[in-house]
Design an enzyme around this catalytic site. Structure first.
Site, PDB file in Angstrom:
ATOM      1  N   ASP A  40       3.937  -5.075   6.839  1.00  0.00           N
ATOM      2  CA  ASP A  40       4.162  -5.833   5.604  1.00  0.00           C
ATOM      3  C   ASP A  40       5.103  -6.982   5.915  1.00  0.00           C
ATOM      4  O   ASP A  40       5.976  -6.861   6.781  1.00  0.00           O
ATOM      5  CB  ASP A  40       4.770  -4.937   4.528  1.00  0.00           C
TER       6      ASP A  40
ATOM      7  N   ASP B 292      -2.889  -6.143   0.902  1.00  0.00           N
ATOM      8  CA  ASP B 292      -2.504  -5.584  -0.394  1.00  0.00           C
ATOM      9  C   ASP B 292      -2.886  -6.536  -1.524  1.00  0.00           C
ATOM     10  O   ASP B 292      -3.384  -6.108  -2.578  1.00  0.00           O
ATOM     11  CB  ASP B 292      -0.994  -5.324  -0.436  1.00  0.00           C
TER      12      ASP B 292
END
Length: 200
Positions: A158, A174
């Site tokens: 991330d 995402d």
């Protein structure tokens, strides 16, 4: 000797052109022809649905490619991308949202693959509008991006962090899943299945 024509031999006619050609009553042939004329050059009604589904796979591939490029470029980065809005800070996530099932990457990978296969099988039987297939493509591409991370590294990379609310860090995969879920949600809540009878 006189051969008597059976009642069934006079009624059916052979539908010509388009997909699903076969023996139908004349009214069904006219309905099929009307559906096929709505999708010229795409193989008729069923061909249009297949074309939309194939486009969703290209959308999935593009979403996965963008996700992979961002992860390769920013896995260890730390800078402000848009002042006051979005920053880049590489992190490792071993779980799902909110850290659920952390440390079990292969279980998460299996769950992701199972859900995507089930979703595809379910939607494959539907006559979806283009935006719904686009939503499926975004979900598929995002899921594939994170699935690759879990299988290759044991965690998901991330790097995108909202600076106005430092509550979570996410990645392009995402974002693709969320956008795709919104499009599919709109269809499920307000859309109407694109059935052959509705287009006739």
């Amino acid at each position: 000797m006189t051969v008597r024509e059976s009642p069934t031999s006079a009624m059916p006619t052979l539908c010509r052109g388009g997909h699903g050609a076969g023996v139908y009553p004349a009214i069904s042939c006219r309905a099929q022809s009307a559906r096929d004329q709505r999708f010229p050059g795409q193989g008729g009604y069923n061909g249009a649905n297949e074309a939309a589904m194939k486009k969703s796979l290209w959308i999935a591939a593009l979403a996965a490619l963008i996700d992979r490029a961002a992860k390769l470029a920013w896995a260890a980065a730390d800078f402000v991308l848009i002042p006051g809005v979005l920053g880049v800070r590489g992190t490792r996530n071993t779980g799902m949202a909110f850290g659920m099932l952390g440390g079990r990457p292969y279980l998460l990978a299996a769950l992701t693959a199972g859900v995507m296969i089930a979703l595809f099988v379910y939607l494959r039987k539907k006559r979806l509008p283009g935006y719904a297939w686009a939503g499926f493509g975004l979900i598929l591409g995002g899921a594939a991006g994170n699935l690759f991370d879990r299988l290759a590294y044991g965690y998901v990379i991330d790097m995108l962090e909202p600076l106005f609310a430092r509550l979570f860090v996410f990645n392009p995969a995402d974002a693709a899943v969320v956008c795709g879920a919104v499009l599919l949600g709109v269809y499920l809540l307000f859309g109407k299945e694109d059935t052959p009878d509705a287009r006739a």
